[in-house]
Design a protein around this motif. Structure first.
Motif, PDB file in Angstrom:
ATOM      1  N   THR A 118      41.263  46.422  39.544  1.00 45.12           N
ATOM      2  CA  THR A 118      42.238  47.506  39.537  1.00 45.12           C
ATOM      3  C   THR A 118      41.521  48.840  39.634  1.00 45.12           C
ATOM      4  O   THR A 118      40.334  48.931  39.311  1.00 45.12           O
ATOM      5  N   SER A 119      42.238  49.878  40.061  1.00 48.40           N
ATOM      6  CA  SER A 119      41.664  51.216  40.110  1.00 48.40           C
ATOM      7  C   SER A 119      42.768  52.249  39.955  1.00 48.40           C
ATOM      8  O   SER A 119      43.946  51.957  40.152  1.00 48.40           O
ATOM      9  N   ILE A 120      42.331  53.468  39.593  1.00 51.49           N
ATOM     10  CA  ILE A 120      43.265  54.552  39.344  1.00 51.49           C
ATOM     11  C   ILE A 120      42.664  55.854  39.859  1.00 51.49           C
ATOM     12  O   ILE A 120      41.447  56.066  39.795  1.00 51.49           O
ATOM     13  N   SER A 121      43.525  56.731  40.361  1.00 53.32           N
ATOM     14  CA  SER A 121      43.065  58.009  40.867  1.00 53.32           C
ATOM     15  C   SER A 121      42.940  59.032  39.740  1.00 53.32           C
ATOM     16  O   SER A 121      43.478  58.835  38.649  1.00 53.32           O
ATOM     17  N   ARG A 122      42.278  60.106  40.026  1.00 52.71           N
ATOM     18  CA  ARG A 122      42.083  61.156  39.037  1.00 52.71           C
ATOM     19  C   ARG A 122      43.413  61.641  38.479  1.00 52.71           C
ATOM     20  O   ARG A 122      43.538  61.877  37.276  1.00 52.71           O
ATOM     21  N   SER A 123      44.406  61.813  39.322  1.00 51.40           N
ATOM     22  CA  SER A 123      45.709  62.300  38.871  1.00 51.40           C
ATOM     23  C   SER A 123      46.505  61.227  38.139  1.00 51.40           C
ATOM     24  O   SER A 123      47.457  61.532  37.426  1.00 51.40           O
ATOM     25  N   GLY A 124      46.123  59.994  38.357  1.00 51.27           N
ATOM     26  CA  GLY A 124      46.868  58.885  37.772  1.00 51.27           C
ATOM     27  C   GLY A 124      48.054  58.451  38.616  1.00 51.27           C
ATOM     28  O   GLY A 124      48.734  57.488  38.281  1.00 51.27           O
ATOM     29  N   SER A 125      48.280  59.142  39.706  1.00 48.87           N
ATOM     30  CA  SER A 125      49.463  58.856  40.527  1.00 48.87           C
ATOM     31  C   SER A 125      49.265  57.639  41.428  1.00 48.87           C
ATOM     32  O   SER A 125      50.238  57.079  41.931  1.00 48.87           O
ATOM     33  N   THR A 126      48.022  57.259  41.643  1.00 43.64           N
ATOM     34  CA  THR A 126      47.734  56.122  42.525  1.00 43.64           C
ATOM     35  C   THR A 126      46.976  55.051  41.762  1.00 43.64           C
ATOM     36  O   THR A 126      45.949  55.339  41.142  1.00 43.64           O
ATOM     37  N   THR A 127      47.507  53.850  41.810  1.00 45.89           N
ATOM     38  CA  THR A 127      46.826  52.712  41.209  1.00 45.89           C
ATOM     39  C   THR A 127      46.860  51.541  42.190  1.00 45.89           C
ATOM     40  O   THR A 127      47.765  51.412  43.011  1.00 45.89           O
ATOM     41  N   PHE A 128      45.859  50.705  42.086  1.00 48.10           N
ATOM     42  CA  PHE A 128      45.781  49.476  42.864  1.00 48.10           C
ATOM     43  C   PHE A 128      45.518  48.327  41.895  1.00 48.10           C
ATOM     44  O   PHE A 128      44.787  48.488  40.915  1.00 48.10           O
ATOM     45  N   TYR A 129      46.101  47.190  42.201  1.00 44.69           N
ATOM     46  CA  TYR A 129      45.879  45.994  41.390  1.00 44.69           C
ATOM     47  C   TYR A 129      45.642  44.797  42.299  1.00 44.69           C
ATOM     48  O   TYR A 129      46.315  44.630  43.334  1.00 44.69           O
ATOM     49  N   ALA A 130      44.734  43.945  41.904  1.00 47.67           N
ATOM     50  CA  ALA A 130      44.589  42.658  42.572  1.00 47.67           C
ATOM     51  C   ALA A 130      45.818  41.808  42.255  1.00 47.67           C
ATOM     52  O   ALA A 130      46.379  41.909  41.159  1.00 47.67           O
ATOM     53  N   ASP A 131      46.216  40.984  43.183  1.00 48.98           N
ATOM     54  CA  ASP A 131      47.401  40.151  42.979  1.00 48.98           C
ATOM     55  C   ASP A 131      47.257  39.273  41.738  1.00 48.98           C
ATOM     56  O   ASP A 131      48.241  38.987  41.048  1.00 48.98           O
ATOM     57  N   SER A 132      46.047  38.860  41.456  1.00 53.46           N
ATOM     58  CA  SER A 132      45.816  37.937  40.349  1.00 53.46           C
ATOM     59  C   SER A 132      46.070  38.552  38.978  1.00 53.46           C
ATOM     60  O   SER A 132      46.233  37.822  37.994  1.00 53.46           O
ATOM     61  N   VAL A 133      46.122  39.885  38.907  1.00 56.31           N
ATOM     62  CA  VAL A 133      46.303  40.526  37.600  1.00 56.31           C
ATOM     63  C   VAL A 133      47.584  41.356  37.522  1.00 56.31           C
ATOM     64  O   VAL A 133      47.911  41.884  36.462  1.00 56.31           O
ATOM     65  N   LYS A 134      48.301  41.488  38.628  1.00 55.61           N
ATOM     66  CA  LYS A 134      49.545  42.269  38.624  1.00 55.61           C
ATOM     67  C   LYS A 134      50.516  41.730  37.589  1.00 55.61           C
ATOM     68  O   LYS A 134      50.727  40.523  37.481  1.00 55.61           O
ATOM     69  N   GLY A 135      51.096  42.655  36.826  1.00 53.59           N
ATOM     70  CA  GLY A 135      52.047  42.269  35.799  1.00 53.59           C
ATOM     71  C   GLY A 135      51.409  41.890  34.476  1.00 53.59           C
ATOM     72  O   GLY A 135      52.108  41.716  33.475  1.00 53.59           O
ATOM     73  N   ARG A 136      50.083  41.734  34.470  1.00 57.59           N
ATOM     74  CA  ARG A 136      49.385  41.375  33.227  1.00 57.59           C
ATOM     75  C   ARG A 136      48.417  42.466  32.779  1.00 57.59           C
ATOM     76  O   ARG A 136      48.237  42.671  31.578  1.00 57.59           O
TER      77      ARG A 136
END
Length: 122
Positions: free
Chosen positions: A49-67
């Motif tokens: 997973t990752s997050i932008s400085r502003s917090g407005s953008t995040t990415f998640y791997a499918d394997s961890v989404k929702g958890r």
């Protein structure tokens, strides 16, 4: 230069939760994206997973989404990874990473922490 230090790893039973922290030191103004990767025994390191400085953008791997949930403090000094409903397959060394660009690709991250072990007992 930026130094990253992870903490919060450990042993947990399946279904449990852990919270990882990544503290950043140095020129954090150089960082626009921070995230987590993990490497399980015998496997290649993978994006979590990752997050932008502003917090407005995040990415998640499918394997961890929702958890898993990534968050940051307002000062952009610490990034957190809340891991819920942990599974045995989440067992890995978790690495904090930081870079200038929004990406899920490992080589786009310039700075890395030493890693923290997460072990999920089934």
């Amino acid at each position: 230069q930026v130094q990253l230090v992870e903490s919060g790893g450990g042993l947990v039973e399946a279904g449990g939760s852990l919270r990882l922290s990544c503290a950043a030191y140095g020129r954090t103004s150089d960082i626009n994206m921070a995230g987590w990767f993990r490497q399980a025994p015998g496997k290649e390191r993978e994006f979590v997973t990752s997050i932008s400085r502003s917090g407005s953008t995040t990415f998640y791997a499918d394997s961890v989404k929702g958890r898993f949930i990534i968050s940051k403090d307002s000062a952009w000094n610490t990034v957190f990874l809340q891991m819920n409903s942990l599974k045995a397959e989440d067992t890995a060394v978790y690495y904090c990473a930081a870079g200038r660009f929004a990406s899920i690709v490992e080589n786009q991250y310039e700075y890395w922490g030493p890693g923290t072990q997460v072990t999920v007992a089934s």
